[in-house]
Design a protein around this motif. Structure first.
Motif, PDB file in Angstrom:
ATOM      1  N   GLU A 136      59.600  37.670  50.095  1.00 35.69           N
ATOM      2  CA  GLU A 136      59.685  38.396  48.829  1.00 35.69           C
ATOM      3  C   GLU A 136      60.284  39.794  49.064  1.00 35.69           C
ATOM      4  O   GLU A 136      60.212  40.333  50.172  1.00 35.69           O
ATOM      5  N   ALA A 137      60.827  40.369  48.006  1.00 34.40           N
ATOM      6  CA  ALA A 137      61.357  41.736  48.072  1.00 34.40           C
ATOM      7  C   ALA A 137      60.491  42.618  47.176  1.00 34.40           C
ATOM      8  O   ALA A 137      60.600  42.494  45.960  1.00 34.40           O
ATOM      9  N   PRO A 138      59.630  43.430  47.754  1.00 33.17           N
ATOM     10  CA  PRO A 138      59.320  43.715  49.158  1.00 33.17           C
ATOM     11  C   PRO A 138      58.291  42.741  49.735  1.00 33.17           C
ATOM     12  O   PRO A 138      57.751  41.918  48.992  1.00 33.17           O
ATOM     13  N   SER A 139      58.023  42.864  51.046  1.00 30.85           N
ATOM     14  CA  SER A 139      57.052  41.961  51.678  1.00 30.85           C
ATOM     15  C   SER A 139      56.171  42.707  52.695  1.00 30.85           C
ATOM     16  O   SER A 139      56.413  43.875  53.007  1.00 30.85           O
ATOM     17  N   TYR A 140      55.179  41.979  53.182  1.00 37.61           N
ATOM     18  CA  TYR A 140      54.163  42.540  54.087  1.00 37.61           C
ATOM     19  C   TYR A 140      54.796  43.058  55.391  1.00 37.61           C
ATOM     20  O   TYR A 140      55.444  42.291  56.114  1.00 37.61           O
ATOM     21  N   VAL A 141      54.537  44.326  55.684  1.00 35.84           N
ATOM     22  CA  VAL A 141      55.178  44.977  56.831  1.00 35.84           C
ATOM     23  C   VAL A 141      54.834  44.295  58.162  1.00 35.84           C
ATOM     24  O   VAL A 141      55.685  44.174  59.052  1.00 35.84           O
ATOM     25  N   GLY A 142      53.596  43.808  58.288  1.00 31.22           N
ATOM     26  CA  GLY A 142      53.185  43.155  59.543  1.00 31.22           C
ATOM     27  C   GLY A 142      53.929  41.845  59.777  1.00 31.22           C
ATOM     28  O   GLY A 142      54.224  41.473  60.927  1.00 31.22           O
ATOM     29  N   ALA A 143      54.250  41.140  58.710  1.00 32.63           N
ATOM     30  CA  ALA A 143      55.022  39.895  58.849  1.00 32.63           C
ATOM     31  C   ALA A 143      56.469  40.222  59.201  1.00 32.63           C
ATOM     32  O   ALA A 143      57.073  39.589  60.076  1.00 32.63           O
ATOM     33  N   LEU A 144      57.014  41.255  58.560  1.00 28.50           N
ATOM     34  CA  LEU A 144      58.409  41.632  58.854  1.00 28.50           C
ATOM     35  C   LEU A 144      58.549  42.004  60.322  1.00 28.50           C
ATOM     36  O   LEU A 144      59.521  41.639  60.987  1.00 28.50           O
ATOM     37  N   GLY A 145      57.540  42.718  60.845  1.00 30.19           N
ATOM     38  CA  GLY A 145      57.572  43.123  62.256  1.00 30.19           C
ATOM     39  C   GLY A 145      57.568  41.900  63.164  1.00 30.19           C
ATOM     40  O   GLY A 145      58.309  41.845  64.155  1.00 30.19           O
ATOM     41  N   THR A 146      56.747  40.916  62.835  1.00 27.55           N
ATOM     42  CA  THR A 146      56.688  39.698  63.658  1.00 27.55           C
ATOM     43  C   THR A 146      58.017  38.950  63.595  1.00 27.55           C
ATOM     44  O   THR A 146      58.554  38.537  64.626  1.00 27.55           O
ATOM     45  N   PHE A 147      58.556  38.792  62.412  1.00 28.06           N
ATOM     46  CA  PHE A 147      59.828  38.059  62.283  1.00 28.06           C
ATOM     47  C   PHE A 147      60.930  38.783  63.069  1.00 28.06           C
ATOM     48  O   PHE A 147      61.766  38.150  63.711  1.00 28.06           O
ATOM     49  N   ARG A 148      60.896  40.105  63.012  1.00 22.62           N
ATOM     50  CA  ARG A 148      61.919  40.880  63.738  1.00 22.62           C
ATOM     51  C   ARG A 148      61.797  40.648  65.245  1.00 22.62           C
ATOM     52  O   ARG A 148      62.783  40.484  65.942  1.00 22.62           O
ATOM     53  N   GLN A 149      60.555  40.600  65.721  1.00 23.50           N
ATOM     54  CA  GLN A 149      60.377  40.401  67.173  1.00 23.50           C
ATOM     55  C   GLN A 149      60.938  39.066  67.640  1.00 23.50           C
ATOM     56  O   GLN A 149      61.346  38.923  68.780  1.00 23.50           O
ATOM     57  N   TYR A 150      60.911  38.089  66.760  1.00 21.86           N
ATOM     58  CA  TYR A 150      61.482  36.790  67.131  1.00 21.86           C
ATOM     59  C   TYR A 150      62.963  36.706  66.749  1.00 21.86           C
ATOM     60  O   TYR A 150      63.543  35.629  66.736  1.00 21.86           O
ATOM     61  N   GLU A 151      63.521  37.848  66.379  1.00 18.01           N
ATOM     62  CA  GLU A 151      64.956  37.991  66.108  1.00 18.01           C
ATOM     63  C   GLU A 151      65.431  37.149  64.934  1.00 18.01           C
ATOM     64  O   GLU A 151      66.538  36.599  64.938  1.00 18.01           O
ATOM     65  N   ALA A 152      64.553  37.031  63.942  1.00 20.83           N
ATOM     66  CA  ALA A 152      64.962  36.346  62.706  1.00 20.83           C
ATOM     67  C   ALA A 152      65.807  37.289  61.862  1.00 20.83           C
ATOM     68  O   ALA A 152      65.703  38.505  61.987  1.00 20.83           O
TER      69      ALA A 152
END
Ligand code: PMP
Length: 421
Positions: A136-152
């Motif tokens: 969603e726009a915007p979305s949960y910051v903790g999920a965004l951080g996890t997705f970023r770590q897996y290079e999504a």
């Protein structure tokens, strides 16, 4: 001083960046984390963090639950346990989920160390670098951080006051597919969303499920706030309608105690084994001690009444925040009016940058989270998330009033011509 001595003195190994794995580059402290140090100073009213309010939790009762557990069953509670989670707790979790219309088999439940760990496991088994995750726009910051770590690559999909917009989802899917990228799942928070507080309507839940089934995209339904509706129960969980294509995440962080770190994933059977193996490799097994604490609490204490008490605590605070916003914020600002959960999302005129405004808010003794924290792409600079869960209603009023002054001054300073209030 030579560079070598300097390095030695700062204690940093040489060429550290090169020695890290490539994925470590995506490991950056969230805007919320760096805010915490400032926001936790006692003189600051923190509308920043989403810390659950434990004032309604009777500590003596919790102490007796823990005491009884260790006295009667300490040998099991303090031992390693099952990688999938304690069997009795998995049954009880199914009873909790039944409140939101879910009929589940305890064998499909995997207990995790908070639902945050479940987000990590799902990311680990699905995401290759460059894969797309829809959020969603915007979305949960903790999920965004996890997705970023897996290079999504995170692609945001618009939401309005009824939640994620199905038509926007269709368009996002076509655009991503046209660019040749793979979509791994849609991540969404249907109830009292973090950060907007928005509730996804029942109609849209069905429509989104249909779209994702047709397009063969898993739905990750993250639902830590579902039982925290203030006036009426939330609509049935999406997982209640679709057991094949929905990965459901639950948590006791907001309904019992976040410090126990117990959450869970309810997954389609085909995914269970991979998730359990992934979890075992990161934690061996979830804590027997905290799982059994929750299990005996659920078995022996009036937990439904306790959730109702939490709801009262949060509702009073939500009301205080909405009233204070009405009184102190300019007419050019708009905000959500959540029916539950912890958060209000405020939109300011576009020329206001809430990140740049933050030092002024801190000087006025109030903290919030700038909107950009909830976007993967730098969007949201004119917005902010305000949490009403933790401070007292008086402090919330005080904080929102102080913030209103800061916002009004910022608008006037930028000469936008918006009215002052
Ligand atoms: N999902 C959402 C939407 C959240 O807001 C949070 C906590 N703020 C989590 C997951 C993680 O919760 P926990 O790990 O405590 O279960």
């Amino acid at each position: 001083m030579s560079e070598l001595t300097n390095r030695h003195q700062t204690g940093l190994p040489q060429n550290l960046e090169e020695r890290f794995a490539a994925r470590a580059a995506g490991m950056q402290a969230s805007e919320i984390r760096s805010l915490f140090a400032v926001a936790s100073r006692p003189e600051i009213v923190s509308l920043a963090g989403g810390m659950p309010n434990l004032s309604a939790l009777p500590m003596e009762m919790m102490a007796s639950v823990v005491h009884e557990l260790i006295a009667t069953n300490g040998a099991e509670a303090l031992q390693y346990g099952s990688g999938q989670g304690h069997p009795k707790l998995r049954e009880q979790i199914c009873e909790v989920m039944a409140l939101e219309g879910i009929r589940a088999n305890p064998d499909d439940v995997i207990v995790t160390t908070g639902s945050q760990q479940a987000l990590d496991l799902i990311s680990r088994i699905f995401i290759d670098p460059g894969d797309v995750v829809l959020v969603e726009a915007p979305s949960y910051v903790g999920a965004l951080g996890t997705f970023r770590q897996y290079e999504a690559q995170v692609v945001h999909v618009s939401l309005d006051d009824k939640g994620l917009i199905p038509e926007a989802l269709r368009q996002a899917i076509s655009a991503v597919r046209a660019s040749g990228r793979k979509i791994k799942f849609l991540y969404l928070i249907p109830n009292y969303q973090n950060p907007t507080g928005v509730l996804l309507s029942a109609d849209r839940r069905s429509e989104i499920l249909d779209i994702c089934r047709e397009e063969q995209i898993f739905v990750v339904e993250d639902n830590p706030y579902g039982l925290l509706g203030f006036d009426r129960p939330s609509p049935n969980a999406m997982r209640a309608e679709d057991s094949e294509n929905v990965i459901y995440l639950g948590s006791f962080s907001k309904t019992i105690a976040s410090g126990l770190r117990v959450g869970w994933a309810l997954v389609p059977q085909s995914l269970k084994e991979k998730l359990v193996i992934a979890s075992e490799s990161s934690i061996l097994c979830p804590s027997n001690f905290t799982q059994m604490t929750i299990s005996s609490y659920l078995a022996n204490q009036p937990w439904r009444d306790q959730i109702a008490s939490f709801c009262k605590v949060y509702k009073i605070r939500r009301d205080a925040m909405l009233e204070a916003l009405e009184e102190s914020f300019p007419a050019s600002a708009t905000w959500t009016k959540p029916g539950g959960g912890f958060y209000v999302w405020v939109n300011l005129p576009p020329e206001v940058d809430t990140k740049l405004m933050m030092p002024k808010a801190i000087a006025a003794k109030v903290a919030y989270v700038p909107g950009t924290a909830f976007y993967a792409d730098g969007f949201g600079s004119w917005a902010m998330r305000l949490s009403f869960c933790h401070p007292t209603p008086e402090r919330i009023r005080e904080g929102v009033k102080a913030l209103g002054h800061v916002v009004n001054e910022e608008i006037a300073r930028r000469g936008s011509g918006y009215e002052l209030k």
